[in-house]
Enzyme design. Sequence first.
Site, PDB file in Angstrom:
ATOM      1  CG  ASN A 102      54.432  43.532 -17.357  1.00 32.36           C
ATOM      2  OD1 ASN A 102      54.762  44.492 -16.654  1.00 32.36           O
ATOM      3  ND2 ASN A 102      53.997  42.402 -16.815  1.00 32.36           N
TER       4      ASN A 102
ATOM      5  CB  SER B 179      58.378  43.371 -16.127  1.00 29.92           C
ATOM      6  OG  SER B 179      57.542  42.416 -16.760  1.00 29.92           O
TER       7      SER B 179
ATOM      8  CG  ASP C  55      51.292  41.745  -8.210  1.00 32.88           C
ATOM      9  OD1 ASP C  55      50.513  41.875  -9.173  1.00 32.88           O
ATOM     10  OD2 ASP C  55      51.775  40.650  -7.873  1.00 32.88           O
TER      11      ASP C  55
ATOM     12  CG  LEU D 271      63.331  39.454  -5.728  1.00 31.44           C
ATOM     13  CD1 LEU D 271      64.842  39.253  -5.818  1.00 31.44           C
ATOM     14  CD2 LEU D 271      63.032  40.862  -5.233  1.00 31.44           C
TER      15      LEU D 271
ATOM     16  CD  GLU E 210      66.141  44.079   6.523  1.00 32.01           C
ATOM     17  OE1 GLU E 210      65.197  43.350   6.869  1.00 32.01           O
ATOM     18  OE2 GLU E 210      67.335  43.799   6.744  1.00 32.01           O
TER      19      GLU E 210
ATOM     20  NE  ARG F  57      44.328  42.250 -16.399  1.00 27.36           N
ATOM     21  CZ  ARG F  57      44.907  41.718 -15.331  1.00 27.36           C
ATOM     22  NH1 ARG F  57      44.253  40.909 -14.540  1.00 27.36           N
ATOM     23  NH2 ARG F  57      46.169  41.990 -15.052  1.00 27.36           N
TER      24      ARG F  57
ATOM     25  NE  ARG G   1      46.078  39.483  -7.742  1.00 32.02           N
ATOM     26  CZ  ARG G   1      47.219  39.442  -7.068  1.00 32.02           C
ATOM     27  NH1 ARG G   1      47.269  38.850  -5.889  1.00 32.02           N
ATOM     28  NH2 ARG G   1      48.289  40.005  -7.565  1.00 32.02           N
TER      29      ARG G   1
END
EC number: 2.5.1.-
Length: 240
Positions: free
Chosen positions: A76, A73, A28, A195, A207, A41, A32
């Site tokens: 998306n 995804s 991710d 998630l 984890e 982008r 930005r």
Amino acid sequence: MGAVAATTTARVEAGTGQMPRHVAIIMDGNGRWAKKRMLPRAMGHKKGVETVRNIVRAAGELGLEALSLYAFSSENWKRPEDEISDLMGLMRSFIKSDIDEFTANDVRLKIIGNYRALAPDIVDMLDDALERTAKNSRTTLAVALNYGSQDELVRAAQAAAAQGAITAQSIEANLDTADMPPLDLLIRTSGEQRLSNFMLWQAAYAEFWFTETLWPDFTKAELARALDEFAGRERRFGGR
Ligand code: FPP
């Protein structure tokens, strides 16, 4: 090898730590990263692909059996058309330019998610890449494309029901990740902590490790740091 990686290796070799077998990453922060530099982008995604390349290499060097990357995804598709087309273009060039290196480095490509809904030329390229890397065995690279974990679970439950019984085992055996080791460590970059419909079932005992680093800036050294922290965690799987 950097100092951080050496620590991981030392702990693992001393038997005081554990090495994850399967690491998944929610990549991710491309947008930005570009915005901070006043770039389009698309440049963030382009730099993101370079990070993908570096991290796939690093995964093999650090001895991971499996690496899963959330590339696109099922949600998306809501992004603007030109961004989707940039991402698909990057996918095409990535498959074209990197498959030979996968074979050289013994990386088996796997796709999770409903990739057959992508453009026909990408589906063909992927099928070809899957076939060409099928016998590689050092590292499995699972790229999630048009992937949504709720959709994956529905498909798995339907397949399990068609086979006769819905149990935890029969659902798990029908997940897209069925032939992969259990997920040990899930990483998300860019400071977000959710998630986003990625590996909901698989994450049951994984984890989690979060970093503020934006995906284009993520490095092998930081991956090694995540593995090192993983090695120091106590996992109880519900026991005590
Ligand atoms: C998040 O950045 C990242 C994605 C939308 C997908 C990641 C895709 C790549 C790294 C490139 C394609 C991958 C391969 C395997 C060729 P964002 O746009 O959500 O960033 P933001 O939250 O800062 O806007």
